[in-house]
Design an enzyme around this catalytic site. Structure first.
Site, PDB file in Angstrom:
ATOM      1  N   GLY A   1      25.218  56.938  67.290  1.00 30.21           N
ATOM      2  CA  GLY A   1      24.810  58.048  66.437  1.00 30.21           C
ATOM      3  C   GLY A   1      24.625  59.343  67.196  1.00 30.21           C
TER       4      GLY A   1
ATOM      5  N   CYS B   1      15.858  54.288  55.326  1.00 38.68           N
ATOM      6  CA  CYS B   1      15.807  55.713  55.673  1.00 38.68           C
ATOM      7  C   CYS B   1      14.367  56.211  55.597  1.00 38.68           C
ATOM      8  CB  CYS B   1      16.672  56.531  54.726  1.00 38.68           C
ATOM      9  SG  CYS B   1      16.574  58.284  55.077  1.00 38.68           S
TER      10      CYS B   1
HETATM   11  C1  LIG Z   1      21.172  63.359  61.579  1.00 37.18           C
HETATM   12  C2  LIG Z   1      21.090  61.900  61.255  1.00 37.18           C
HETATM   13  C3  LIG Z   1      21.374  61.461  59.951  1.00 37.18           C
HETATM   14  C4  LIG Z   1      21.317  60.100  59.633  1.00 37.18           C
HETATM   15  N1  LIG Z   1      21.646  59.694  58.359  1.00 37.18           N
HETATM   16  C5  LIG Z   1      21.665  58.351  58.067  1.00 37.18           C
HETATM   17  C6  LIG Z   1      22.100  57.879  56.785  1.00 37.18           C
HETATM   18  O1  LIG Z   1      22.501  58.651  55.907  1.00 37.18           O
HETATM   19  N2  LIG Z   1      22.078  56.534  56.550  1.00 37.18           N
HETATM   20  C7  LIG Z   1      21.665  55.635  57.507  1.00 37.18           C
HETATM   21  O2  LIG Z   1      21.670  54.423  57.257  1.00 37.18           O
HETATM   22  N3  LIG Z   1      21.289  56.062  58.734  1.00 37.18           N
HETATM   23  C8  LIG Z   1      21.273  57.387  59.033  1.00 37.18           C
HETATM   24  N4  LIG Z   1      20.895  57.805  60.300  1.00 37.18           N
HETATM   25  C9  LIG Z   1      20.468  56.802  61.298  1.00 37.18           C
HETATM   26  C10 LIG Z   1      21.598  56.418  62.237  1.00 37.18           C
HETATM   27  O3  LIG Z   1      22.675  55.831  61.548  1.00 37.18           O
HETATM   28  C11 LIG Z   1      21.092  55.466  63.336  1.00 37.18           C
HETATM   29  O4  LIG Z   1      20.552  54.311  62.721  1.00 37.18           O
HETATM   30  C12 LIG Z   1      19.997  56.071  64.205  1.00 37.18           C
HETATM   31  O5  LIG Z   1      20.261  57.439  64.437  1.00 37.18           O
HETATM   32  C13 LIG Z   1      19.847  55.353  65.555  1.00 37.18           C
HETATM   33  O6  LIG Z   1      20.998  55.447  66.368  1.00 37.18           O
HETATM   34  P1  LIG Z   1      21.212  56.571  67.510  1.00 37.18           P
HETATM   35  O7  LIG Z   1      20.003  56.567  68.354  1.00 37.18           O
HETATM   36  O8  LIG Z   1      22.475  56.159  68.207  1.00 37.18           O
HETATM   37  O9  LIG Z   1      21.362  57.874  66.794  1.00 37.18           O
HETATM   38  C14 LIG Z   1      20.955  59.169  60.638  1.00 37.18           C
HETATM   39  C15 LIG Z   1      20.664  59.617  61.937  1.00 37.18           C
HETATM   40  C16 LIG Z   1      20.735  60.955  62.263  1.00 37.18           C
HETATM   41  C17 LIG Z   1      20.440  61.387  63.670  1.00 37.18           C
END
Ligand SMILES: Cc1cc2nc3c(=O)[nH]c(=O)nc-3n(C[C@H](O)[C@H](O)[C@H](O)COP(=O)(O)O)c2cc1C
Ligand SMILES: Cc1cc2nc3c(=O)[nH]c(=O)nc-3n(C[C@H](O)[C@H](O)[C@H](O)COP(=O)(O)OP(=O)(O)OC[C@H]3O[C@@H](n4cnc5c(N)ncnc54)[C@H](O)[C@@H]3O)c2cc1C
Ligand code: FES
Lengths: 302, 251
Positions: free
Chosen positions: A263, A128
């Protein structure tokens, strides 16, 4: 047509998993569709103690992406068990609990406690970018990955997915370190470290100054990393980063992902899994794919 | 709540930098309470934009918004017949007890928008409206408030329309002589802070603004700090709000 996939002995009815942090603890999209339609879902990052996260604003729009700095706000283990777990147990889909911490010991005691809960898998969030303590610092170098994965492994009785950061020199070294020290699967990518600026106030837009970039903007980065890691390790890979169409799902699977997480697309389309599954069955028919497993890693080298 | 397909039937500038967009919807829209909002998809943008609902009936709804950035600029340039999606109605809105008879509405700038439909949501309550703007060119919805309120007081900071000064000062003058059951507030953070400082002796409801990701409570982007006993909790503006009691929120 077969859409089901198997990761570490766990059956997923389809390869779509809601990504951690974008799907709460599973309740919020109930009004829109039956959440059991997901192959699986990954809960918001959980820490041992409750966390309030970063100050607001915590999100900014960027070209084809979103930058967030939520900073692991979550209710902590005790309230998770009391308020969220009973609901999760009622679900008929694979439940993955995403865990984080400020020290190796935090991860260990959390992994131990969660292993005793009725959930399917644990995802170790060592990537993170939005917290000072813990998070990405644990997951950027092979040495620290060996240390944390090796330690957590001793306490973790569920299949262990290690989630990798893209903000690194060589992701294959990190993936191999995770594999060597006990990861059952690898998921990637977490968000890409970034920043957004307001020229009128001359301030960063996010209260935390920096945040993690997600959404379509990061898809090419994620695809390459999935492909690189696929060629470096033997354990299954769960790919993510910017997936917003059925075509994207197939691209990740061709690069070696056995399943994918979705996500930011949940924010764009509140019916994300319904739309994606519909598209996936049509696209598979078009491409004459009978079984989704047959395309995993089937990228033809040039 | 649901994602509806809305078709623009009219898109007009109604004040400096402010637009009103009206939509029709083939599907039947649900009932709503003033203070609720929609999460509007803008072409070419990843995140949706939260905007207060001005009016909503079975197959019609409208919004009023300021052009402040790229999303609202694109929206202001869309044409009749164009369609977009919106998740709605979202949030709790101003939910008032049945016992209220006389309520003051305090608005500033675009904050007046979600307050107007509160009046129609509660036909049995008498509403007194205090709405403030920078200048004459910024004034919106005067006729609508005048038609529906028991008393309407519009103020401008330069005195070019209505009384000169801030709407909160106009309300303060009336607070003594009217026994309001509550004050409902929607405006800038500065205005909310002024209201907190003024320490009205009646319940104060405030509508909070925060940037959003999902709009439905899943991403925890839109945190609002609230006091629960001795501890601080983060509530979600999109789901637990946008309306909160003023004395709970940490401003
Ligand atoms: C608002 C938000 C909160 C997130 N919180 C976490 C989290 O708590 N733990 C984690 O491993 N990844 C977290 N992520 C990352 C997502 O799980 C993912 O790895 C990342 O957004 C890439 O995928 P995407 O482009 O489909 O969103 C978060 C992403 C977003 C947008
Ligand atoms: C519950 C609620 C109701 C609202 N009702 C109204 C209304 O009725 N009329 C109106 O004019 N405005 C309203 N706003 C503010 C409105 O959401 C923003 O002005 C708008 O999102 C700006 O979008 P943009 O693309 O032009 O700005 P950009 O700066 O380009 O937007 C970038 C991102 O920041 C977010 N953002 C920027 N400013 C704000 C803000 N002030 N509040 C929340 N998010 C913001 C956008 O949604 C987007 O995600 C409301 C906000 C909330 C939270
Ligand atoms: S915007 Fe996602 S929780 Fe409020």
């Amino acid at each position: 047509m077969n859409l089901s996939v198997n990761i570490c002995g766990i059956e997923f009815k389809n390869p779509l998993i809601a990504a951690s942090g974008t799907f709460g603890f599973g309740r919020e999209y109930q009004d829109f569709y039956d959440v059991n339609i997901w192959g699986g879902f990954c809960t918001k990052g959980l820490t041992y103690e409750k966390r309030l996260g970063n100050p607001t604003p915590r999100i900014a729009e960027t070209p084809m992406g979103a930058l967030n700095s939520v900073g692991l706000q979550n209710p902590g283990l005790k309230d998770f068990i009391k308020y969220e777990l009973p609901y999760l147990k009622t679900l008929d889909t694979v439940v993955i609990v995403n865990i984080a911490g400020s020290a190796v010991e935090d991860y260990c005691r959390l992994a131990e406690a969660i292993s005793d809960c009725d959930i399917d898998m644990i995802e170790l969030n060592i990537s993170c970018p939005n917290v000072k303590e813990g998070g990405m610092a644990f997951g950027t170098r092979p040495e620290s990955i060996k240390n944390i994965v090796g330690s957590v492994r001793k306490f973790c009785k569920k299949p262990l997915i290690v989630k990798l950061s893209p903000n690194v020199e060589d992701i294959t070294q990190n993936a191999k370190a995770a594999e060597d020290y006990g990861a059952d699967a690898i998921s990637l990518i977490n968000t890409v470290s970034g920043m957004a600026v307001d020229i009128y106030t001359r301030q960063p837009i996010l209260a935390n100054t920096i945040g993690g970039l997600s959404g379509p903007a990061i898809k090419p980065i994620a695809l390459k990393m999935v492909w690189d890691v696929y060629n470096a390790v033997k354990i299954p890979i769960i790919g993510m980063g910017g997936i917003s169409s059925a075509k994207d799902v197939l691209e990740f699977m061709l690069c070696g992902a056995r399943a994918v997480q979705v996500g930011t697309y949940n924010f764009m389309d509140p019916y994300a899994p319904v739309t994606l599954l519909d598209g996936l069955t049509k696209l598979m028919a078009d491409c004459k794919i009978q079984d989704v497993n047959t395309i995993v890693g089937d990228l033809k080298a040039r | 709540m649901k994602d509806y397909i809305l078709t623009i039937t009219s898109n007009k500038q109604i004040a400096r930098n402010v637009f009103k967009t009206e939509f029709s919807c083939q599907e039947q829209l649900p009932k709503f309470i003033g203070g609720q909002f929609l999460h509007l998809q803008v072409p070419g943008k990843i995140l949706r934009r939260p905007l207060g609902i001005l009016e909503m009936t079975a197959h019609y709804c409208s919004i009023v918004y300021a052009v402040v950035g790229e999303g609202t600029l694109i929206l202001s340039q869309m044409k009749e017949g164009d369609s977009l999606k919106a998740i709605m109605p979202l949030g709790n809105g101003f939910i008032l007890p049945k016992t209220y008879k006389k309520v003051a509405l305090l608005g500033g700038g675009l904050g007046v928008v979600p307050l107007l439909p509160v009046i129609t949501s509660y036909p049995e309550i008498e509403f007194y409206s205090y709405m403030g703007f920078k200048s004459r060119d910024d004034v919106i919805l005067y006729d609508e408030f005048a038609k529906l309120s028991k008393k309407t007081c519009f103020t401008t900071e330069d005195g070019s329309f209505g009384a000169c000064g801030f709407s909160i000062d106009a309300l303060k003058e009336d607070l003594e002589k009217n026994n309001f059951d509550a004050v409902l507030v929607c405006g800038s953070l500065l205005m909310l802070k002024a209201v907190k400082k003024a320490n009205f002796k009646v319940p104060v409801y405030v509508s909070m603004e925060e940037r959003m990701g999902c709009g439905v409570g899943a991403c925890l982007v839109c945190a609002c700090q609230v006091k629960k006993g001795d501890s601080i909790e983060n509530l979600r503006v999109c789901l637990d709000g946008p309306v909160f009691m003023l004395d709970e929120v940490a401003l």
